[in-house]
Design an enzyme around this catalytic site. Structure first.
Site, mmCIF file in Angstrom:
data_model
loop_
_atom_site.group_PDB
_atom_site.id
_atom_site.type_symbol
_atom_site.label_atom_id
_atom_site.label_comp_id
_atom_site.label_asym_id
_atom_site.label_seq_id
_atom_site.Cartn_x
_atom_site.Cartn_y
_atom_site.Cartn_z
ATOM 1 N N GLN A 149 0.811 -1.210 0.000
ATOM 2 C CA GLN A 149 0.000 0.000 0.000
ATOM 3 C C GLN A 149 0.848 1.265 0.000
ATOM 4 O O GLN A 149 0.525 2.232 -0.692
ATOM 5 C CB GLN A 149 -0.942 0.010 1.211
ATOM 6 C CG GLN A 149 -2.117 -0.929 1.097
ATOM 7 C CD GLN A 149 -3.086 -0.761 2.251
ATOM 8 O OE1 GLN A 149 -3.030 0.207 3.004
ATOM 9 N NE2 GLN A 149 -3.983 -1.721 2.421
ATOM 10 N N PRO A 176 -5.175 -6.561 4.802
ATOM 11 C CA PRO A 176 -5.676 -7.233 3.600
ATOM 12 C C PRO A 176 -4.906 -8.524 3.341
ATOM 13 O O PRO A 176 -3.706 -8.610 3.617
ATOM 14 C CB PRO A 176 -5.420 -6.210 2.487
ATOM 15 C CG PRO A 176 -5.204 -4.913 3.174
ATOM 16 C CD PRO A 176 -4.611 -5.234 4.510
ATOM 17 N N ASP A 345 -10.534 3.055 1.548
ATOM 18 C CA ASP A 345 -9.408 3.945 1.861
ATOM 19 C C ASP A 345 -8.263 3.807 0.874
ATOM 20 O O ASP A 345 -7.509 4.752 0.651
ATOM 21 C CB ASP A 345 -8.913 3.691 3.290
ATOM 22 C CG ASP A 345 -8.313 2.310 3.461
ATOM 23 O OD1 ASP A 345 -9.004 1.323 3.146
ATOM 24 O OD2 ASP A 345 -7.155 2.201 3.907
ATOM 25 N N GLN A 346 -8.143 2.623 0.250
ATOM 26 C CA GLN A 346 -7.055 2.422 -0.700
ATOM 27 C C GLN A 346 -7.263 3.210 -1.993
ATOM 28 O O GLN A 346 -6.305 3.495 -2.712
ATOM 29 C CB GLN A 346 -6.910 0.930 -1.021
ATOM 30 C CG GLN A 346 -6.562 0.076 0.190
ATOM 31 C CD GLN A 346 -6.351 -1.381 -0.174
ATOM 32 O OE1 GLN A 346 -5.458 -1.712 -0.954
ATOM 33 N NE2 GLN A 346 -7.179 -2.268 0.370
ATOM 34 N N HIS A 368 -10.761 4.727 8.477
ATOM 35 C CA HIS A 368 -9.569 4.752 7.636
ATOM 36 C C HIS A 368 -9.793 5.645 6.410
ATOM 37 O O HIS A 368 -8.890 6.376 5.980
ATOM 38 C CB HIS A 368 -9.197 3.342 7.179
ATOM 39 C CG HIS A 368 -8.418 2.558 8.178
ATOM 40 N ND1 HIS A 368 -8.978 2.035 9.313
ATOM 41 C CD2 HIS A 368 -7.115 2.188 8.211
ATOM 42 C CE1 HIS A 368 -8.064 1.387 10.012
ATOM 43 N NE2 HIS A 368 -6.908 1.474 9.374
#
Length: 505
Positions: A149, A176, A345-346, A368
């Protein structure tokens, strides 16, 4: 609260919500700017943007976004009170490695990059490292996925194809699963924003031993394109993937799948979907430790993919793990989003950097995600807007945006919009032919420090080929799969003891 009184709105950034009652959840009332300055006031000292590491989520997510954006924007950043609200404040191993990895890539100077440090800063350089392969080894079961990430956005804005070898936990709680990147992130995010990434899994690692190995391969891009993920359609297919290794026997995975099938029938939104099952049994050669996990992916008629997962832990029966995985998926399906809560959030950092106006429909925002929005807006100047799709006060704005309601929409279905900054790759691009030849002959080496280049890309490519991976095209998965045929699972113990830790913020 005195800290809240010190917060000031950034005039460039507006994060809107539909009702004043939502302000308690961290979103400003409709039409009002969301305060994006942190408790520190974000005073620039020595040209360094000051961030409060305890703000909102107050954990690793803030660090990952802040330092990735610092490198990409060539903007010095200092984070104080790192993870101040956690049981063990300060930088943990995976946070430290991620920051050091980014610093190596952007030739940045770090201060305070020590284990359990509560203040850390970085001054990046404009030109990224000339190296094309890097290494980060947690030496624990720390999540390799969280390292992906932080480093992935940086990899995309380099001058050449990049290989990053990550060692640690590939499947851990509170993070994840590596499989999520392959099954959900890559087809949704990479395809949507227009970049190329590949994951080469050499070996899985479970808690507490870790020992997993994965290589992230990326191609440079000129810029990211905006996305529109606002139409989900109907869920027409569900895939159940189960993995076991070590002392956890295959019949445990079959029990998990059988319970998952029963649970799926209880969800009206998934009742008409075709269900496929697959099972993989790990070996001593491709996994470390013992463990099991289940991941379910729901595929819609418009190409949306949502996922739910659960990882085995000591004392938890196989059936319990399956129920948790199904519930994880069902909760996201029922809120009508095009993405699940794990992807929310990613997406934010890519939306902020993209060229154009992005819209993503999801369920209610996770903490997040609110954190990612606040700090991405602050550091990039991107404009965010958050709307509830069934709010009467937002109807006019939704019409202006061209949003079309769906039957799956519910009161807390949320639309996140962002006008990205259209970040351009400032590094000289090599054409495809040069990349193909140069990435195999790279011989640049850096000192063997955490986050540094370990060896030339050619050696990584050779290792990938030895593991059965075609580095020029197709990946070969060396695995044993079983199709679910409804047979009884037999008796046995629970879901196994692997995978209990390694994640978290």
């Amino acid at each position: 609260d005195k800290n809240n009184e010190r917060q000031m709105a950034d005039p460039r950034t507006f994060v809107k919500n539909e009702a004043a009652s939502s302000s308690a959840s961290g979103l400003a009332p409709w039409g009002e700017p969301l305060p994006v300055d942190t408790c520190s006031g974000n005073v620039a000292e020595d040209n360094c943007t000051l961030l409060d590491g305890s703000e909102l989520e107050g954990g690793g997510q803030l660090l990952r976004n802040a330092f990735a954006l610092s490198a990409l924007l060539c903007k010095p950043v200092r984070v104080t009170r790192v993870r101040a609200g956690r049981d063990r404040p300060g930088l943990r191993t995976q946070h430290l490695l991620g920051i050091q990895l980014v610093a190596r890539m952007c030739n940045g100077t770090l201060v305070g990059d020590d284990l359990y440090s509560c203040e850390v800063s970085m001054v990046p350089k404009k030109e990224f490292s000339q190296s094309d392969s890097f290494l980060a080894d947690t030496k624990t079961a720390g999540s390799t996925c969280l390292l992906i990430q932080i480093i992935l956005p940086c990899c995309l804005f380099t001058a050449r194809r990049t290989f990053v070898k990550l060692c640690g936990g590939t499947n851990a709680a509170m993070a994840p699963q590596l499989d999520y990147f392959e099954m959900v992130f890559r087809p949704v995010v990479a395809s949507g924003f227009g970049f190329s990434m590949r994951l080469h899994l050499l070996r899985r690692g479970f808690f507490p031993r870790g020992g997993g190995e994965v290589v992230l391969e990326t191609e440079p891009i000129k810029k990211l394109r905006a996305v529109n993920l606002t139409t989900r359609g109907c869920i027409d297919k569900v895939h159940i993937y189960t993995y076991v290794c070590g002392l956890v026997k295959p019949h445990v995975a079959v029990r998990m799948q059988e319970r998952a099938l029963k649970q799926l029938r209880k969800c009206a939104a998934l009742s008409a979907a075709t269900v496929e099952c697959s099972l993989e049994v790990g070996t001593a050669a491709n996994s470390v430790g013992q463990g099991c996990f289940m991941m379910l992916t729901a595929h819609s008629t418009t190409g949306c993919i949502l996922a739910g997962s659960a990882i085995g832990r000591k004392g938890a029966p196989a059936e319990k793990i399956a129920e948790e995985a199904v519930q994880d998926l069902v909760e996201d399906v029922e809120v009508g989003g095009c993405v699940d809560r794990h992807l929310q959030d990613q997406l934010i950092i890519f939306m902020a950097l993209a060229d154009g106006f992005s819209m993503v429909k999801s369920g209610p925002l996770e903490l997040h995600t609110k954190t990612a929005i606040r700090f991405a807006a602050l550091l990039t100047g991107a404009r965010f807007e958050v709307l509830r799709v069934q709010d009467p006060n937002a109807k006019e704005r939704l019409t202006t945006l061209g949003y079309v309601a769906e039957e799956s929409d519910v009161p807390n279905t949320t639309l996140v919009c962002c006008e990205g900054i259209a970040l351009l790759n400032r590094h000289e691009h090599l054409d495809k032919g040069e990349r193909s030849s140069k990435h195999l002959s790279s011989s640049s080496l850096l000192a063997h420090a955490p986050g540094s280049l370990a060896r030339p890309a050619a050696e990584l490519v050779a290792e990938l080929k030895a593991a059965g991976v075609d580095t020029e095209g197709h990946e070969t998965r060396r695995q044993q799969r079983y199709s679910h045929n409804g047979s009884t699972a037999g008796s046995g113990s629970g879901g196994g003891g692997g995978g209990g830790g390694g994640g978290g913020g």
